[in-house]
Design an enzyme around this catalytic site. Structure first.
Site, PDB file in Angstrom:
ATOM      1  N   ASP A  30       5.277  11.575  65.493  1.00 20.03           N
ATOM      2  CA  ASP A  30       4.805  10.220  65.789  1.00 20.03           C
ATOM      3  C   ASP A  30       5.407   9.790  67.129  1.00 20.03           C
ATOM      4  OD1 ASP A  30       3.703   7.757  65.629  1.00 20.03           O
ATOM      5  OD2 ASP A  30       4.640   7.185  63.725  1.00 20.03           O
ATOM      6  N   ASP A  37      -1.655   8.952  68.575  1.00 22.65           N
ATOM      7  CA  ASP A  37      -0.220   9.117  68.791  1.00 22.65           C
ATOM      8  C   ASP A  37       0.501   9.780  67.624  1.00 22.65           C
ATOM      9  OD1 ASP A  37      -0.600   7.006  67.071  1.00 22.65           O
ATOM     10  OD2 ASP A  37       1.110   5.873  67.816  1.00 22.65           O
ATOM     11  N   GLU A  38      -0.212  10.361  66.675  1.00 22.61           N
ATOM     12  CA  GLU A  38       0.513  11.043  65.605  1.00 22.61           C
ATOM     13  C   GLU A  38      -0.316  12.135  64.971  1.00 22.61           C
ATOM     14  OE1 GLU A  38       1.007   8.971  61.682  1.00 22.61           O
ATOM     15  OE2 GLU A  38       0.561   7.240  62.928  1.00 22.61           O
TER      16      GLU A  38
END
Length: 459
Positions: free
Chosen positions: A23, A117-118
């Site tokens: 993350d 983003d993860e």
DNA sequence: TCTGGGGTCCTCTGCCCT
DNA sequence: TCTGAGGGCAGAGGACCC
């Protein structure tokens, strides 16, 4: 999958913790800081800056003042007057995201993207090349940093739920005095996983939002430990069969969901909240064309088409209505999509005005006749030649003829000029690819007179 | 004071067909 | 011919995620 990757999978160690959750830390904010170093050290809010905007991401300095994602930007400004508000630029974030995905792919082919983003990674086949799971986690952190100059937090555990909670535990924290660095990597060993899990508040579990939380609180479930102790019949009565049995398993540390590498999306949609509620039917028609064009553009860019068209309307009182229609044949071009969407919108009561309008396409498949986007008859490598311009004009002229003909049809998507429609869409894409999204639009979309140019084609 | 955008999945209901 | 059960599908809405 390559032969090497098969070899890696063949030596998977059952004692290793196979799942990583990676993350990025305050991703949008950090991307903006790379672009504008003057933002470093200052509280930053990324999100919609308009009257109805909300926060997409906040720097740890802004979070210390109480700002969090999904909060109205106006409220965030009041909480943190010193904050710099930056309008979201998702194309920039997508670029950084691609660089990060490349790093992930260099370690394992089993990467499941969750958001820009993860991602979850299954590293059970990567130990021979990269070492133990914790070693892989630290390697990834360094490699992401090297590739993008951005930080991430990594959770390492036996399954997705635990890995996700572990990455949260590895993140930087926010204190009154300001941000504090996190662990970077948090490993949850099998021997400690239940104690780690049960110490969390129940809303930390995937699938427990505000509604489910209230129902769980009503039966005295506040922590994951409480959840593990409650009889499953009671849980099912509170939140339903599917949700109840899933939560019961998660609370016992049971989560056998595999890491699914990304496939084709289930739906593609575009929606926008208007600065002021819209009542004017002409304006609405223009908005439908604009949204349909944005969806169509993304479908064609990815070689996709879909059979089900859904429109979503949010009224001024925030109530939502959707109307959907499934067609016999998949569609992807803006005119057909707008035509179906408009027909669906007219089924709704619009007299009170609407706050938000959305257009979505689902029942997605890969297109059988690939879009000629980028290789269309209109050149994108050089300025359009006179011949190409003429061809576009001819196509537009024939397309417009098709509009009046198909307007009589009760079944948009089944009209005979789909090929012309697709060629027109390809030509528009080619022009936008060379000159930018704002240089050309469908006639009806031009009816919108208050839209900022950069928002005309959505993201 | 004001509450986004882009997704996924699940449940319920109604319709059609066998 | 009518009726009911059950499966499949579509449509609508809700909840949740980042």
């Amino acid at each position: 999958m390559t032969g090497d990757q098969h070899d890696q999978l063949a030596v998977a160690d059952p004692d290793e913790l196979p799942i990583l959750h990676v993350d990025m830390d305050a991703f949008y904010v950090e991307v903006e800081r790379k672009r504008d170093p003057a933002l470093i050290g200052r509280p930053v809010i990324v999100g919609g800056s308009g009257r109805r905007g909300v926060v997409a991401s906040a720097s740890y300095e802004a979070r210390a003042a109480g700002v969090h994602a999904a909060m109205p930007t106006a409220q965030a400004r009041r909480l943190c007057p010193a904050a710099v508000v930056v309008t979201s630029d998702f194309s920039g974030y997508a670029e950084a995201s691609e660089a990060i995905a490349e790093v992930f792919g260099s370690v394992t082919p089993l990467v499941e993207p969750i958001a820009l983003d993860e991602a979850f990674l299954d590293v059970s086949g990567a130990h021979r090349l990269f070492g133990s799971s914790p070693e892989i986690a630290w390697h990834l952190r360094g490699a992401v940093r090297q590739a993008t100059d951005l930080d991430c937090s990594v959770g390492v555990a036996s399954n997705k739920t635990l890995a996700k909670l572990a990455s949260v535990a590895a993140k930087p924290s926010v204190r009154f005095s300001g941000p504090e660095p996190g662990l970077g990597v948090r490993v949850v060993e099998r021997a400690e996983q239940l104690a780690f899990l049960w110490a969390h508040r129940v809303e930390a579990l995937w699938g427990v939002g505000p509604v489910t939380l209230k129902r769980l609180n009503d039966i005295d479930v506040f922590s994951v430990g409480d959840l593990a102790a409650v009889p499953i019949e009671r849980l099912v009565a509170a939140v339903g069969t599917a949700h109840g049995t899933q939560l019961a398993a998660l609370a016992r540390g049971i989560d056998d969901r595999p890491v699914h590498p990304g496939g084709i999306p289930r739906s593609v949609s575009h929606e926008e909240t208007f600065e002021t509620d819209v009542r004017d039917p002409d304006r609405l028609r223009g908005e439908i064309v604009r949204l349909a064009d944005a969806v169509s553009s993304r479908l064609r860019a990815n070689g996709l088409e879909g059979r089900t068209v859904t429109v979503k309307v949010k009224y001024p009182d925030f109530s939502l209505r959707t109307r959907a229609r499934t067609l016999a044949e998949p569609i992807q071009t803006p005119r057909l999509l707008a035509s179906v969407a408009h027909e669906l919108v007219t089924r709704l009561d619009l007299s009170a005005g609407i706050r938000l309008l959305g257009v979505a396409v689902s029942s997605i498949s890969e297109t059988s006749a690939p879009s000629a986007q980028g290789t269309a008859g209109v050149g994108v490598e050089a300025a359009p030649a006179a011949g190409a311009q003429l061809q576009l004009e001819l196509d537009v002229g024939r397309h417009l003829g098709g509009v009046s003909a198909s307007a009589k049809s009760a079944e948009p998507g089944l009209t005979g000029d789909a090929e012309l429609d697709r060629r027109l869409a390809d030509a528009l894409d080619a022009i936008r690819g060379r000159f930018g999204g704002a240089v050309i639009s469908h006639g009806a979309a031009g009816l919108r007179d208050d839209a900022p140019g950069e928002r005309r084609w959505g993201r």
